[in-house]
Design an enzyme around this catalytic site. Structure first.
Site, PDB file in Angstrom:
ATOM      1  N   LYS A   1      -2.857   5.871  -4.306  1.00 47.86           N
ATOM      2  CA  LYS A   1      -4.047   6.701  -4.048  1.00 47.86           C
ATOM      3  C   LYS A   1      -3.978   8.072  -4.714  1.00 47.86           C
ATOM      4  CE  LYS A   1      -4.026   4.577   0.547  1.00 47.86           C
ATOM      5  NZ  LYS A   1      -2.598   4.505   0.952  1.00 47.86           N
TER       6      LYS A   1
ATOM      7  N   TYR B   1       2.702   9.841  -0.018  1.00 45.22           N
ATOM      8  CA  TYR B   1       3.722   9.279   0.872  1.00 45.22           C
ATOM      9  C   TYR B   1       5.151   9.585   0.393  1.00 45.22           C
ATOM     10  CZ  TYR B   1      -0.169   6.469   2.779  1.00 45.22           C
ATOM     11  OH  TYR B   1      -1.359   6.039   3.322  1.00 45.22           O
TER      12      TYR B   1
ATOM     13  N   HIS C   1      -8.060   8.946  -1.987  1.00 42.66           N
ATOM     14  CA  HIS C   1      -7.428   8.908  -0.655  1.00 42.66           C
ATOM     15  C   HIS C   1      -8.333   9.463   0.438  1.00 42.66           C
ATOM     16  CE1 HIS C   1      -3.166   9.043   1.307  1.00 42.66           C
ATOM     17  NE2 HIS C   1      -4.067   8.734   2.198  1.00 42.66           N
TER      18      HIS C   1
ATOM     19  N   ASP D   1       0.846  -1.192   0.000  1.00 46.64           N
ATOM     20  CA  ASP D   1       0.000   0.000   0.000  1.00 46.64           C
ATOM     21  C   ASP D   1       0.886   1.247   0.000  1.00 46.64           C
ATOM     22  OD1 ASP D   1      -2.663   1.384   0.498  1.00 46.64           O
ATOM     23  OD2 ASP D   1      -1.481   2.148   2.175  1.00 46.64           O
TER      24      ASP D   1
HETATM   25  N1  LIG Z   1      -5.804   5.832   3.657  1.00 43.08           N
HETATM   26  C1  LIG Z   1      -5.292   6.586   4.607  1.00 43.08           C
HETATM   27  O1  LIG Z   1      -5.678   7.750   4.810  1.00 43.08           O
HETATM   28  C2  LIG Z   1      -4.217   6.023   5.485  1.00 43.08           C
HETATM   29  C3  LIG Z   1      -3.903   6.665   6.687  1.00 43.08           C
HETATM   30  C4  LIG Z   1      -2.929   6.094   7.501  1.00 43.08           C
HETATM   31  C5  LIG Z   1      -2.298   4.933   7.116  1.00 43.08           C
HETATM   32  N2  LIG Z   1      -2.602   4.333   5.912  1.00 43.08           N
HETATM   33  C6  LIG Z   1      -1.904   3.101   5.465  1.00 43.08           C
HETATM   34  O2  LIG Z   1      -1.951   2.131   6.498  1.00 43.08           O
HETATM   35  C7  LIG Z   1      -0.626   1.755   6.872  1.00 43.08           C
HETATM   36  C8  LIG Z   1      -0.555   1.368   8.331  1.00 43.08           C
HETATM   37  O3  LIG Z   1      -0.977   2.412   9.176  1.00 43.08           O
HETATM   38  P1  LIG Z   1       0.032   3.251  10.104  1.00 43.08           P
HETATM   39  O4  LIG Z   1       1.357   3.322   9.448  1.00 43.08           O
HETATM   40  O5  LIG Z   1      -0.689   4.511  10.436  1.00 43.08           O
HETATM   41  O6  LIG Z   1       0.084   2.456  11.476  1.00 43.08           O
HETATM   42  P2  LIG Z   1       0.328   0.964  12.004  1.00 43.08           P
HETATM   43  O7  LIG Z   1       0.616   0.045  10.884  1.00 43.08           O
HETATM   44  O8  LIG Z   1      -0.792   0.682  12.912  1.00 43.08           O
HETATM   45  O9  LIG Z   1       1.627   1.175  12.894  1.00 43.08           O
HETATM   46  C9  LIG Z   1       2.874   1.427  12.317  1.00 43.08           C
HETATM   47  C10 LIG Z   1       3.862   1.697  13.455  1.00 43.08           C
HETATM   48  O10 LIG Z   1       3.977   0.538  14.279  1.00 43.08           O
HETATM   49  C11 LIG Z   1       5.335   0.104  14.344  1.00 43.08           C
HETATM   50  N3  LIG Z   1       5.309  -1.367  14.261  1.00 43.08           N
HETATM   51  C12 LIG Z   1       5.056  -2.124  13.153  1.00 43.08           C
HETATM   52  N4  LIG Z   1       5.051  -3.420  13.464  1.00 43.08           N
HETATM   53  C13 LIG Z   1       5.303  -3.516  14.784  1.00 43.08           C
HETATM   54  C14 LIG Z   1       5.438  -4.595  15.675  1.00 43.08           C
HETATM   55  N5  LIG Z   1       5.302  -5.852  15.262  1.00 43.08           N
HETATM   56  N6  LIG Z   1       5.710  -4.324  16.983  1.00 43.08           N
HETATM   57  C15 LIG Z   1       5.855  -3.049  17.409  1.00 43.08           C
HETATM   58  N7  LIG Z   1       5.740  -1.966  16.599  1.00 43.08           N
HETATM   59  C16 LIG Z   1       5.465  -2.197  15.296  1.00 43.08           C
HETATM   60  C17 LIG Z   1       6.036   0.748  13.165  1.00 43.08           C
HETATM   61  O11 LIG Z   1       7.377   1.039  13.451  1.00 43.08           O
HETATM   62  P3  LIG Z   1       8.602   0.398  12.584  1.00 43.08           P
HETATM   63  O12 LIG Z   1       8.464   0.860  11.181  1.00 43.08           O
HETATM   64  O13 LIG Z   1       9.800   0.974  13.260  1.00 43.08           O
HETATM   65  O14 LIG Z   1       8.497  -1.084  12.731  1.00 43.08           O
HETATM   66  C18 LIG Z   1       5.239   2.042  12.992  1.00 43.08           C
HETATM   67  O15 LIG Z   1       5.740   3.035  13.869  1.00 43.08           O
HETATM   68  C19 LIG Z   1       0.182   3.016   6.502  1.00 43.08           C
HETATM   69  O16 LIG Z   1       1.560   2.776   6.511  1.00 43.08           O
HETATM   70  C20 LIG Z   1      -0.417   3.340   5.170  1.00 43.08           C
HETATM   71  O17 LIG Z   1       0.066   2.474   4.174  1.00 43.08           O
HETATM   72  C21 LIG Z   1      -3.568   4.857   5.115  1.00 43.08           C
END
Ligand SMILES: NC(=O)c1ccc[n+]([C@@H]2O[C@H](COP(=O)([O-])OP(=O)(O)OC[C@H]3O[C@@H](n4cnc5c(N)ncnc54)[C@H](OP(=O)(O)O)[C@@H]3O)[C@@H](O)[C@H]2O)c1
Length: 334
Positions: free
Chosen positions: A79, A50, A112, A45
């Protein structure tokens, strides 16, 4: 890793697990994608916003050119940005993303956000008013959706979908669509379980993709530092530190992250956890070899905080809540 997937309206199969890449810097995301592919991930994704599509494109190109898998085995989604939310710009932004990703087509192209901003002179960022608020633009969802459908017709996207749309916005698109949204991507985790939205998607036959499935640790701090945006007081611990999540993990010999991801995929929800760390990318992939009991599912269901659990409310973009298509109810303080 098992190849679990859901069937989309288009007939494509979308993997239940993918790699999120928001906040993954170009220099780290290239390696993260490569590690994820080695670990069996096939869904990636990303988004125009980004600023890492070129680095992801390099990793994908290397992987396919080395014959490690065929392009058709990958599921790549990106997106349409908030500054491109008008019918006349859809093709331009998608072809820009395709060029950066070194792809002929994406598997899924998402709108998005449901609101639009006027772009600045660079075409990369929103224009701002003198008070720092973003310049709002009219956003005609049905016109944008028609332009999205044309991207399927022209072969630039296999499927199209929406992100951050609320129930009425989604229903309006579905009511008028020639090509149904393949998925709705929204914030979804144990603190924000979105029961009404899920019931609506289930009725419409639209699978949900959960973003921030781990509760996006660090996101609030990021928004505070980048935009000086203050969240209301909320004493809930980070989800990864929640005693119940840890306790269930201990029972299964799994980490808190694996429990949170399993809770969602066990309900047929696609998850896209972001990590740039090889160890955690691997860990997040190992969620198809255990099962939570019905009681554990119920207990995790009880963590829902409703709207108070929402992190990504976009209020850090000054003035967004004045846009007629701002999708969320205002948060109450708890
Ligand atoms: N459509 C939208 O508006 C939208 C908005 C937000 C996000 N997204 C998408 O959704 C994805 C995921 O959401 P997110 O990035 O907000 O949050 P998330 O996946 O809930 O959390 C990511 C964070 O958790 C850490 N992490 C990952 N795996 C871990 C584990 N096993 N143990 C401990 N910490 C861990 C990562 O750090 P490290 O990298 O250091 O491991 C990072 O800081 C985004 O990257 C993006 O692709 C879309």
């Amino acid at each position: 890793m098992a190849t679990n997937s859901v069937l989309l309206w288009s007939g494509q199969r979308m993997p239940l697990l993918g790699l999120g890449t928001w906040q993954a810097k170009p220099e780290e995301v290239e390696n993260a994608v490569e590690v994820a592919l080695q670990e069996g991930y096939r869904l990636i994704d990303t988004a125009f916003n980004y600023n890492n599509e070129e680095a992801i494109g390099r990793a994908l190109r290397r992987w396919v050119d080395a014959g490690k898998c065929r392009r058709e085995e990958l599921f790549i989604m990106t997106k349409l940005p908030h500054i491109g939310n008008r019918a006349s710009d859809v093709e331009m932004y998608l072809t820009t993303s395709l060029r950066r990703l070194q792809l002929d087509y994406v598997d899924l192209y998402l709108i998005h956000v449901p609101f639009g901003f006027v772009p600045d002179n660079t075409g990369e960022n929103p224009a701002k008013n003198a008070d720092g608020s973003f310049v709002l633009d009219d956003t005609d969802h049905l016109a944008v959706w028609k332009a999205m459908e044309q991207q399927v017709d022209s072969g630039h996207a296999r499927s199209i979908g929406v992100s951050n749309f609320n129930i009425s916005q989604l229903e309006k698109i579905v009511g008028a669509a020639r090509i149904c949204p393949a998925t709705l991507q929204v914030e979804l985790h144990a603190y924000l379980q979105q029961p009404e939205l899920r019931a609506c998607c289930s009725k419409l036959g639209i699978p949900l993709t959960a973003y921030s499935p781990l509760g996006s640790p660090g996101a609030k701090l990021h928004f505070q530092q980048k935009y000086n945006f203050q969240y209301p007081e909320n004493n809930a611990p980070d989800l990864l530190e929640h005693p119940l999540v840890k306790q269930i993990g201990n029972i299964h010999g799994k980490s808190p992250a694996q429990v949170l991801l399993r809770h969602l995929v066990q309900q047929g929800i696609i998850v896209i956890p972001k990590s740039a760390d090889p160890k955690r990318i691997k860990e997040n992939g190992q969620i198809f070899d255990f099962e939570l009991t019905p009681e554990e599912m119920l207990q995790l269901g009880g963590l829902d905080l409703g709207e108070n659990g929402r992190i990504i409310n976009f209020m850090f973009w000054k003035g967004v809540e004045k846009h007629p298509e701002y999708p969320f109810k205002q948060q109450e303080s708890i």
